[in-house]
Each structure stands twice: as C-alpha cells, then as structure tokens.
Design a protein around this motif. Sequence first.
Motif, PDB file in Angstrom:
ATOM      1  N   ALA A  88       0.877  -1.204  -0.192  1.00 50.94           N
ATOM      2  CA  ALA A  88       0.083   0.102   0.043  1.00 50.94           C
ATOM      3  C   ALA A  88       0.925   1.475  -0.025  1.00 50.94           C
ATOM      4  N   ASN A  89       1.767   1.267   0.661  1.00 48.17           N
ATOM      5  CA  ASN A  89       2.886   2.521   0.858  1.00 48.17           C
ATOM      6  C   ASN A  89       3.856   2.611  -0.172  1.00 48.17           C
ATOM      7  N   THR A  90       4.231   1.754  -1.140  1.00 45.10           N
ATOM      8  CA  THR A  90       4.948   1.821  -2.186  1.00 45.10           C
ATOM      9  C   THR A  90       4.570   1.564  -3.591  1.00 45.10           C
ATOM     10  N   LEU A  91       3.175   1.004  -3.680  1.00 43.16           N
ATOM     11  CA  LEU A  91       2.760   0.571  -5.242  1.00 43.16           C
ATOM     12  C   LEU A  91       2.422   1.924  -5.792  1.00 43.16           C
TER      13      LEU A  91
ATOM     14  N   MET B 289      -4.449   1.248  -1.329  1.00 46.52           N
ATOM     15  CA  MET B 289      -3.189   1.797  -2.119  1.00 46.52           C
ATOM     16  C   MET B 289      -2.794   3.397  -2.019  1.00 46.52           C
ATOM     17  N   THR B 290      -2.646   3.784  -1.231  1.00 44.93           N
ATOM     18  CA  THR B 290      -2.370   5.166  -0.756  1.00 44.93           C
ATOM     19  C   THR B 290      -1.380   5.901  -1.541  1.00 44.93           C
TER      20      THR B 290
ATOM     21  N   LEU C 149      -8.315   7.304  -3.387  1.00 53.64           N
ATOM     22  CA  LEU C 149      -7.034   7.159  -3.953  1.00 53.64           C
ATOM     23  C   LEU C 149      -6.520   8.595  -4.193  1.00 53.64           C
ATOM     24  N   THR C 150      -6.305   9.221  -3.399  1.00 56.81           N
ATOM     25  CA  THR C 150      -5.619  10.822  -3.440  1.00 56.81           C
ATOM     26  C   THR C 150      -4.469  11.000  -4.361  1.00 56.81           C
TER      27      THR C 150
END
Length: 862
Positions: free
Chosen positions: A770-773, A794-795, A818-819
């Motif tokens: 979630a933090n890298t993709l 997936m932030t 998904l900002t």
Amino acid sequence: MAESFIFSIAESLITKLASRAYQEASRVVGVYDDLQDLKTSLSYVKAVLLDAEQKQEQNHELREWLKQIKLVFYDAENLLDEVDCESLRKQLRITHKHKVGGFFSSSNPLLFRYKISQRIKEIRKRLDRVAADRDKFGLQTIAVDRRVVHRRELTYSHVVESDVIGRDHDKAKIVKLLMEPSLNNNAGSKDISVIPIVGIGGLGKTTLAKLVFNDKRINESFPLKMWVCVSDEFDIKQLIIKIINAATLNGTTSGDAHVVQQTLKDLDIEQLQYLLRNKLAGQKFLLVLDDVWSEDRAKWIELRDLIKAGGAEGSKIVVTTRSYSVASIMGTVPFHDLQDLSFEESLSLFVKWAFKGREEEKYPNLVMIGKEIVRKCKGVPLAIRTLASLLFSKYEINVWESLRDDEIWNLPQKKDDILPALKLSYDQMPSYLRKCFAMFSLFPKDFEFQSHGVHALWRAAGLLPSPSKNETSLDIANRYLSELMSRSFLENVSDVSTYYYFFIHDLVHDLAQYVANDDYQLISSENPNIPENVLHLSFTELDLFSKSFKLNLSSVRTILFPFGIEKAGNEDLLTTWVSTCKYLRYLDLRDSTFETLPRSISKLKHLRFLSLRNNRRIRKLPASICTLQNLEELHLRGCVELETLPKKLRNLINLQRISITSKQSVLPEGDIAKLGSLKYLDIYACDNLESAFVGVKLSALRFLRIMRCKNLKSLPLDTHHFPQLEQFTVDECGNFELSDGHEDMNSVLRLTTIYFSMVVNFPYSLQGYANTLQTLVFAKCYELEVLPEWLLNMTSLKYLHIWNCPKLMSLPNGIPRLTALEVLRIQNCPELYRKYQPHVGEYWHQISHIKHADIRKTWRSR
C-alpha cells in the motif's frame, strides 16, 4: 549539415576519464598516467569546440578541422572501451580464479599494457597536431554548454480536442461528409466513398483526421474503424496486413496486435485477401489511410477493389496526403484543402504552448516578440508548437529576440518550408541530446518507437552517462525522451505503464536525417550508398547489407534491421559480419534463422547489445558468447528451439538485462544469481518450467517479468530472493498462483509496479504494498468481474491501467480515496467505457477529479 556532436563526445570522454571507476580500471590495467595525459589534451581541444560548432556553417576549413578531431575522438572512444573490457576480464579472473582455466589464455596483460600505451601516445600525437591549428580560427573558450531544457507537464493520450486550435470548421465539414449516405459522383455507383485531406507537412492533416476519427457521432455511425499509416511505400501486401491488423485491434491490446501481425506476414497474398474480405464482410466501416504518397493509380485501384468487396453500404475512406495528384487519383469527391492557421489562431496556439495558464498577461513584451516569431511560422501548427515549446518557461527578452533574429530565417527556403523552425529548436538542444535525437534517423518514417528499445540503442551507443546511485540508465533515457517531448519532437505517445510507444512527425524525421550526416545512415533501395567512416547503420532489407561488404565497415558500431531479418540464415555471412565489424556495440538479429552463432562472436569485445529474439531455429549458443564482458543486454525471447542456456553464463559480469526462452525445466539459477549487474529478467514461454529461483538470491534484480510460462506454478516473491525488486509482471501464466503467505511484513517487497494479465485471484496480502505501489495494471483479465478490495488501500498509487477486462462492471465506489492517483487509463472494457465515458457516462463524476483520465472504447488509433 556539418558536425554537431563533437563537444558532446569530448565531454563524455573527459567525464569518463575523470570518473573514479575508470581511474581505478586504468590503474588495474596499468595505463593510468598515459590516460591522464590524454585527458589533458582532450581538455585543451574541448575548450573551443562549442564556439567552433557555432561558426562552422560559414567556414569550410573549420568544418574539415572538426571532422579530423571527430575521427581522433572516435578512436579514443574505442581505446577506452578496450581498457574497460580488459579491466572486466581481470575482475573476472580474480572472482573466479580457480574456475576460468584457459578461458582467457589468449590475453597477455603485459603485452596488452604495452600496445595500449602505444595507441594512447599515437592518439595524443594526432590530437595535439590537429589542436595546434585551433588559434588560426580565432575561437573563443566556452567551457560549459549552457543550453538547457525547460520541461512542461505532458500527457500520454490520443489527440485532445481542446489542444487543437482553428480546426473546428474543417472537422465539421469532414464529419458532415462522412455522415451522408453516399458521396459518389455517379448515382447508383458501388464504388466506396473516398474523402482526401490535402495540405503541406506540419499543417495538421493527421490531427484533423484523428479529431474526426474520435468524434462521438462517427463512433456511433461506424461500428468498425480502422487507422492505417501508409507513408512512403504503397505495398499492397503490407497494406492489407495493416488493415487486417487495424480491424483486429478493435478487440486486442497492442502486444496481441504485434503477434497477429507477425502471423500475417507468413501468409501469401491470396490468403490475406480472404482474411480481409472476412474482416470487412457486412460491416459499415471507416478507414483512414494516413500520409499517402504513391501516385500509382493501378495499385490504388487494386487495393480499393479488395476493400470494397467486403464492406457494407455507407462505408467510407479518409485519405491524408501532401499531394494534389494523390487526392485526384483516390478521391471520389473534391478534396478538402487544409489551409494555414490565421494569424490570430497561430498566436493563440503559440501562447498556449509558450506560457502556463494565463501567464502571458505578465509578459506583454514577450508576447510582442512572439507575434513576430509567429509570422515567420507561416500558419503551420507544427512550426508554431515547436518554437513555442522551445521558449516555454524562458522569460529573458534576449532569448526571445535571439530566436526571432536568428540567421537561419534568412536562408533560401522552398515554399512552405518549416525546416528552419524545427532546426532552430534543434540548435537550442543541449549537446548530450543532439546525438540521441540523431539516432531516430536510423528508422523509417512512421516507425513506432518503444521507449525500452530506444534506451537500449542509446546505451549501447554510449550516449547515456553513468547513472547516479539512485537512478538507472533507463531513468536517464526516459528523462531525455521527456525533454524531446517537451520540444514537441515526439507525438502520439501511448503510455502502457512500464514503457511507452511514440512516433515522430515526418518533418521531424527529415530533421533527424538532416543533422545526422554521415555518422548515421538508413540504407534502403532508394538510398543504398554507405558513407566512409559510418558508425551506425540500419538496413530495410537484408540484401542491401549483404552487398555492403565490399566496403570497409571496420568503424561500424551499430547494425540494426527495423523490420527484422526473417530470411537471414547464412552462417558464413554472419561470420563475415563478425570479422569485419570489430567495433560493434549493437547487433540486432531478431527474426533471423541462423541455426548457430560462430565461435568467433567472442571477437566482438565491444558488444553491448545482442538480440536473437524470435529466432525459431537456433538450438544452442556457443560457449564463447560468455567471453563478451562488455555485453549489457542479451535477448533470447522467442528462441523456442533453444535447448539450454550457455554454460558459464556467470562470466557475463556486465550483463544488465536478459530475456530467456528455453526448453529447460530448470534454469541455470546459480549462474543467473552470480550476474551481479543483472537488473532486468524476462522469462518468456519456458513451457517446461514449473518453479524458479527457490533458495536463490538475485541481489541486484529490479524488474522481473514472467510471460506465457504455461506450467509455472510458483515463484518466491519476497525480499530474501529479490531484495531490490521494484516491478513485477505476470502475464498469461495459467497455472501460476500468487502466494498469500506474507505473514511477516518485513519480507514484503518494496514494489512500485505490478502488472497482472489473465489473473483473477488476487491475495489480500498484496495490501502490504500500500505504501510503495505507484503503478498497477490489470490486462486481459477476461473473467475478472470485480476489482480486489485491497485496491482502495493503495495510498501511493499514481497510475491505474485497465485493459481488456470485458466482464469488469464497475470501479470501486471509494475510488476518490486514492488521493495520489494521477492517471487512470481504461481501454477495451465495454461496461466501464459506457459508465465512465468522459462527460457523458453515468459515473463520470466519480473519476472526473483525476488529472489524466483516458477512457477509450478501443486501443489507440495509431
């Protein structure tokens, strides 16, 4: 055109000699002091090269002086390469001192040191002799190339209507003609209606045709739309293949389409005619034939009769051409004569590309100068856009005045000649970008470029600097391509997440050939002559290359075949190539039919790139291939008869990319793991492979792609096996199952890109990314009905691409969460297209906030 790359060559030579890695290599070989003396001589000459390049146009003697320096520089490049190679050989001896045995027995370190020292002294003498003449030209010292590139934000979509100025009336007229039942002059005629669009190069004929092609009314009226780029050759067989491929493209991705086209090439004309009739049977279609040059009426009638034999009533053809004769031959109605933009339209287009937003209001003096520049562009959009892009984010009045007053505007010009405008933009390129741009001249017009392929060519030619710690050479190549885009030198860019396709305009191609001079040469039946001392050669036909060996090609560094070499199977000929072109860096033998490679391939010690892609006959590679220590890329994808990979693969210590197709059930994983520079690994159609890399660590690998391995079941996707992995692709591997076993989140990879194809089950453990993709692709997931629930976690996701997922009904309701999402691309997904179609879809409001939302019914039109 005189030389334009010499300063860049000097700069790269000096940078290399000054680098810590190269200084260490030269100490290992024992020629450090000699090379530092050479650096001093190079620096003395380099100081005046920028001034010399700027003054050479008016001074023949100065041009000859630069040509002599260039030849010395090329010899110096070859010499430094040999020092690199010897250093790598020594490194390998130390690493495998008990295992290499007589592998390098022919190399004598003392003899090598002596010979290299003598060659360095000889090069210095030649350079000093030529440099002694520099003062007679009155050259000034300019140590730094201060030409820079100002980048602007770019999108990767098909033509955006709001970006086109002054063509509303033209579009309306063409659309109206297409909507009419029949346009033929003879009542009751069964001839298909043909509408020609005529205009000079750069005027926007293709852009107008694309506006029409993508109009909603046209989509509704023509169930089948096909776009075919014709260009110089009007070859009936090739055009039939293109039309069939364009019709097939309505339901495939680009990758599938290339497979289809490869298959079609094997059919004869009779079989192709049958396929064409079946593709068009009973369908009302619109066919665009873009960029037609041939005035051979007989060929047109032959193609027209084949086309009209299949389509339904009301089918139509739009033709774009620069030739009024072509329009007269092909058209069934009066041609549409595309006019120059008015001054007001031209100025509006210029302002749009030269300034951000309404920024022009702050700079009235620049706008006044801009008006004078616009008048010189004669209403041609390509010229206006190119020069405006060049001035983007530059606010110094003297820069704008210099462009306006440049002497190139005073040169004799043909009517409607816009080359001076493009040449002005080229002249403002930084020196490092010029040689890269010139490489485009090795490809025919209307060639579809792929960013990875361009990167490989540039890198093999030594045009890319050594990457810094936190980047790759691919990052540098993409940055260079972005700079060329910002100058409007690339067009029709289609982003497919991990790489992108693009074209260059015909006039930009003309410019590339104009500046390339004798170093770069595309050899064709129209231009069969090979210049002396040529470095980079491209052949449209194998026969042309075979005939070239009566010439001295010892300087050649690049040999490529843009269309492949399907009938090349003469091993004797290949042996001749190897022995003749000893300085080769890039050798592309894709589609060839060689059954073996000569053992003498080891003599190509400068070779960085070797492709045997899609050779369906080769069974074994010679062991000597593993002595190519400079080799950076080895492509064996599609070599379906290859029984094993060569032993001692680990000796290719400089290898950064390898693509593999093999009959082996177990790959030589130990050897592959020893490739310490390996960053890219493609495993393709290894049908006997069931598992891979269990217990093996690939410490440097960053990109892993597994495609069409039908029996592959498992792969250990964790940090123990792939500690640096950033991008992972699994494509058409029917038995492969993603593990859901990432209980230890410390073992989760730091993936930035995942590409799924023909996958339905997505384990929840993927939320660990979630933090890298940043990039996520779903392609050809034909049974996929719902996107995985973890998607909304997936932030960091910036790019979401969905292709060919016909059963996918909707996007998650929470997609605004998904900002970070900047690009959403959806193609060949009928339900998603219907619901999220821009501005008219029922759920468009849910995604309208995304900066670049590209929702298309089918794949790109060109």
